[in-house]
Motif scaffolding. Sequence first.
Motif, PDB file in Angstrom:
ATOM      1  N   UNK A  29       0.839  -1.202   0.000  1.00 19.05           N
ATOM      2  CA  UNK A  29       0.000   0.000   0.000  1.00 19.05           C
ATOM      3  C   UNK A  29       0.875   1.254   0.000  1.00 19.05           C
ATOM      4  N   UNK A  30       1.949   1.241   0.785  1.00 20.07           N
ATOM      5  CA  UNK A  30       2.875   2.375   0.803  1.00 20.07           C
ATOM      6  C   UNK A  30       3.484   2.622  -0.578  1.00 20.07           C
ATOM      7  N   UNK A  43       1.672   6.391  -7.261  1.00 20.77           N
ATOM      8  CA  UNK A  43       0.591   7.233  -7.776  1.00 20.77           C
ATOM      9  C   UNK A  43       0.880   8.715  -7.554  1.00 20.77           C
ATOM     10  N   UNK A  44       1.537   9.026  -6.447  1.00 19.18           N
ATOM     11  CA  UNK A  44       1.804  10.432  -6.099  1.00 19.18           C
ATOM     12  C   UNK A  44       2.992  10.984  -6.868  1.00 19.18           C
ATOM     13  N   UNK A  45       4.026  10.168  -7.043  1.00 20.65           N
ATOM     14  CA  UNK A  45       5.285  10.665  -7.598  1.00 20.65           C
ATOM     15  C   UNK A  45       5.517  10.249  -9.051  1.00 20.65           C
ATOM     16  N   UNK A  46       4.606   9.445  -9.631  1.00 20.57           N
ATOM     17  CA  UNK A  46       4.792   8.928 -10.992  1.00 20.57           C
ATOM     18  C   UNK A  46       6.123   8.201 -11.153  1.00 20.57           C
ATOM     19  N   UNK A  47       6.509   7.443 -10.123  1.00 17.44           N
ATOM     20  CA  UNK A  47       7.779   6.713 -10.167  1.00 17.44           C
ATOM     21  C   UNK A  47       7.544   5.318 -10.745  1.00 17.44           C
ATOM     22  N   UNK A  77      -1.669  -5.201  -8.595  1.00 22.63           N
ATOM     23  CA  UNK A  77      -2.619  -4.089  -8.435  1.00 22.63           C
ATOM     24  C   UNK A  77      -2.468  -3.090  -9.573  1.00 22.63           C
ATOM     25  N   UNK A  78      -1.231  -2.760  -9.938  1.00 25.12           N
ATOM     26  CA  UNK A  78      -1.033  -1.796 -11.037  1.00 25.12           C
ATOM     27  C   UNK A  78      -1.520  -2.389 -12.353  1.00 25.12           C
ATOM     28  N   UNK A 122      -4.557   6.566  -0.722  1.00 23.61           N
ATOM     29  CA  UNK A 122      -4.055   5.408   0.031  1.00 23.61           C
ATOM     30  C   UNK A 122      -5.181   4.461   0.418  1.00 23.61           C
ATOM     31  N   UNK A 123      -6.390   5.023   0.669  1.00 28.34           N
ATOM     32  CA  UNK A 123      -7.538   4.170   1.001  1.00 28.34           C
ATOM     33  C   UNK A 123      -7.917   3.326  -0.214  1.00 28.34           C
ATOM     34  N   UNK A 124      -7.903   3.962  -1.374  1.00 26.94           N
ATOM     35  CA  UNK A 124      -8.205   3.223  -2.602  1.00 26.94           C
ATOM     36  C   UNK A 124      -7.175   2.114  -2.824  1.00 26.94           C
TER      37      UNK A 124
END
Length: 447
Positions: free
Chosen positions: A11-12, A18-22, A52-53, A76-78
């Motif tokens: 999850x982390x 998703x946040x950093x497009x890494x 998941x991705x 993060x909940x999603x």
Amino acid sequence: MPNKTPRYLAVEILTAIAKQNSYSNLALDQVINKNRLNPQDAGFLTQLVYGVIQHEYTLDYYLAPFIQKPKKMDNWVRQVLRTAVYQQVYLDRVPEHAIFYEATEIAKKMGHAGVSKLVTAILRQLQRSGLPDLNAIADPIERLSVQYSVPQWLVAKLQADLGDDKLESLLATINQPANASLRVNTRVNTVDAILAELQPQFNDLQPSQIAKVGLVAQGGHLASGALFEAGDYTIQDESSMLVAPSLDIQPGDQVLDACAAPGGKTTHMATYLDAQRGGQITALDIHDHKVRLIEQNAKRLHVEDVVSAQALDARKVGEQFGEAHFDKILVDAPCSGLGLMRRKPEIKYSRQPADLMNLQRIQLAILDAVAPTLKVGGRLTYSTCTIVPEENQQVVAAFVANHPEFEIEPVPLELPLAQNQASPFVQIYPDDYQTDGFFIACLKRRA
């Protein structure tokens, strides 16, 4: 619950990506090493993150009827919900009570009791109601998009390029786990010796079908251990191992690797060279930190004597090197990376149709810049890790039209490719050999 279980770490990682497009592979390697995960936990974490991705659209379709305010839900909940549903749908041996318990505990630890109750409620509703039917989607392109989790524009494009049968085969393959593959460093060891050394630990390891110096396994973390650290082998996909042989490099050649980082193909080409006979690779990248990465890889693989890395935009090669300077040139061009969807599944979500033509302009600019620096009779290999003609066949056709001094030659191969339908080029799709998608073209400069 310890907060560093594979599910928690998944999850982390998913939230950070998703946040950093890494890239998922880089994030995974970092977390696995930092937390010193054992092989079993590292394997489960990898399976969760990639799974998941890979199935993001499908998982969101299953969850959509049970999320009342999707726009207000934290990412993060999603990711907690996606991770749980992925395990329910795609993993057979994971007990459902373990999935529910840990999803609830992760939500409580990352948020609060209210969020954990919401997560539990959504998962219970989905359990009671069953999965929404994908066949309810009337439009065939939209249905394939959701079923295989690929953007609709890309499904439509691949359908137009490849036809229905090849499209279905390709889409079914890209969400399967990528194989683990390595390239034996023939400067210091042999394929047979490395196979014998590693098979006790990776019992399904076997020679590659398409690359003479490759070994492949269905899974496992090959980027560690004494042999890897000593430079006896490196991690490289089978399809990209076809590039170095295509150049027909001789021991004393002067070689340009115009877009070299991180150095996998550079170090492969270097195994054909002899410093005492004047052989050398000039390896370029536009970023200083990537130049250092090339140098580190060359040193680990014992080829630093024939690799000279420097920071330079490949489009400015002509300003740095004179006419007819190199015997061989590799342009492993910046591309959309759509052949890497198995290994880097986030790529399929980040690309847009306009990217293809924008990249084509960059690819042609690099080819135009390096062309004068190739000697008459020299060979230029153009390669990409993508599967669309805009970045492959169309680029080669446009380059040859503008440079009549170059002619297309068949790509030399060490092993036959029964599935290659692009002769005289090589075009490998992910479903052909369960590898990355890849394109290779060879050009010769004539008088």
